[in-house]
Design an enzyme around this catalytic site. Structure first.
Site, mmCIF file in Angstrom:
data_model
loop_
_atom_site.group_PDB
_atom_site.id
_atom_site.type_symbol
_atom_site.label_atom_id
_atom_site.label_comp_id
_atom_site.label_asym_id
_atom_site.label_seq_id
_atom_site.Cartn_x
_atom_site.Cartn_y
_atom_site.Cartn_z
ATOM 1 N N ILE A 84 21.884 45.553 54.761
ATOM 2 C CA ILE A 84 22.955 45.067 53.888
ATOM 3 C C ILE A 84 23.287 43.642 54.289
ATOM 4 C CG2 ILE A 84 25.321 45.437 53.100
ATOM 5 C CD1 ILE A 84 24.923 48.422 53.802
ATOM 6 N N CYS A 183 21.467 32.205 61.768
ATOM 7 C CA CYS A 183 21.333 32.882 60.485
ATOM 8 C C CYS A 183 20.109 32.369 59.736
ATOM 9 C CB CYS A 183 22.594 32.681 59.653
ATOM 10 S SG CYS A 183 22.470 33.368 57.984
ATOM 11 N N ASP A 190 24.508 32.749 65.712
ATOM 12 C CA ASP A 190 24.845 34.150 65.939
ATOM 13 C C ASP A 190 24.835 34.387 67.445
ATOM 14 O OD1 ASP A 190 24.931 34.784 63.183
ATOM 15 O OD2 ASP A 190 22.757 35.031 63.133
#
Length: 274
Positions: A84, A183, A190
């Protein structure tokens, strides 16, 4: 379909209008196969696992219009065909803010239905009231932290050849708080901590730390970085292997991918940076 074309539709990295009413269409799937195939992962996975998400900015209105707030825990199986996309997840959760729902149970069930449809497999959701979480301690990974080593580092681009092992075998748990990648779409950093539990050729700890630091300029989603680390370590001849990363939150969400070929996911609370 080329990877770039498959990602062009994502809201990540683009100007986005925030929804003002519940909207499951905000959710955007990303096929896991896009990054699994280049690292040798086929339909039959060598591990089991789960992506453990925590949502800290969840709110909706009850039947009387009174705002409700919750912390959400979401478990997306690693076997799902899709991960997701994180910004779409945030936009989806924000779409609840001004919508009315009769019960907490209904909201939880609704989220399970929508997220399962996006992931392509059942997703577990647990919404907790703040009173359930007050006084929770901050957790740390088990095992030895490898960060405090007097070594020189010069590689900040992904380099699996840095890994090295010793001649004898062992079983041990190691962790590092120095994992940083970027990312895939926006290049935003991150930040994460990573736990490695293995049985097999003893890892050279200085080499392992240098390898983890080499992700510093690497662009990939959280889940994909963990699977890449798993594959690189498994290639060293590991008989048993777990890789588990817990990343700092962005947009009210943190992502904590767990992969293992021999043990269930660790049950633990948030870490110091989460």
């Amino acid at each position: 379909m080329p990877k770039k074309d498959a990602l062009d539709h994502l809201s990540l990295g683009q100007h986005t209008d925030y929804p003002n009413e519940y909207d499951p269409k905000q959710l955007q799937p990303v096929p896991r196969s896009l990054n699994r195939e280049p690292i040798g992962l086929k339909d039959k996975l060598p591990f089991s696992g789960v992506d453990l998400w925590t949502g800290y900015e969840i709110s909706w209105l009850n039947a009387n219009g009174l705002p409700q707030v919750a912390v959400g825990y979401f478990a997306v199986p690693a076997e799902s065909p899709n991960l997701i996309e994180s910004k779409s997840f945030k936009l989806y959760l924000n779409s609840f803010n001004d919508s009315r729902f009769d019960t907490w149970e209904y909201v939880q069930q609704l989220m399970e239905t929508d997220l399962s449809a996006c992931a392509g497999t059942p997703v577990k959701v647990k919404l907790k009231q703040l009173s359930e979480l007050e006084g929770e301690s901050v957790a740390t990974f088990p095992g030895h932290c490898i960060d405090d080593q007097n070594i020189s580092i010069s590689h900040y681009d992904y380099q699996p050849s840095l890994l090295a092992t010793e001649q004898h075998e062992t079983e041990e748990a190691l962790h590092s708080h120095l994992l940083k990648s970027n990312c895939l779409i926006t290049n935003q950093p991150d930040w994460g901590s990573v736990y490695i539990h293995y049985q097999g050729p003893k890892l050279d700890r200085a080499a392992l730390l240098a390898y983890l630091v080499s992700f510093r300029r690497h662009n990939e989603f959280h889940e994909q970085c963990v699977e890449r680390i798993y594959q690189d370590l498994k290639a060293l001849g590991m008989k048993k292997l777990t890789v588990y990363a817990r990343y700092t939150r962005r947009g009210g969400l943190d992502i904590n991918p767990f992969r293992s070929d021999f043990e269930p996911a660790l049950q633990m609370q948030r870490m110091a940076r989460q």
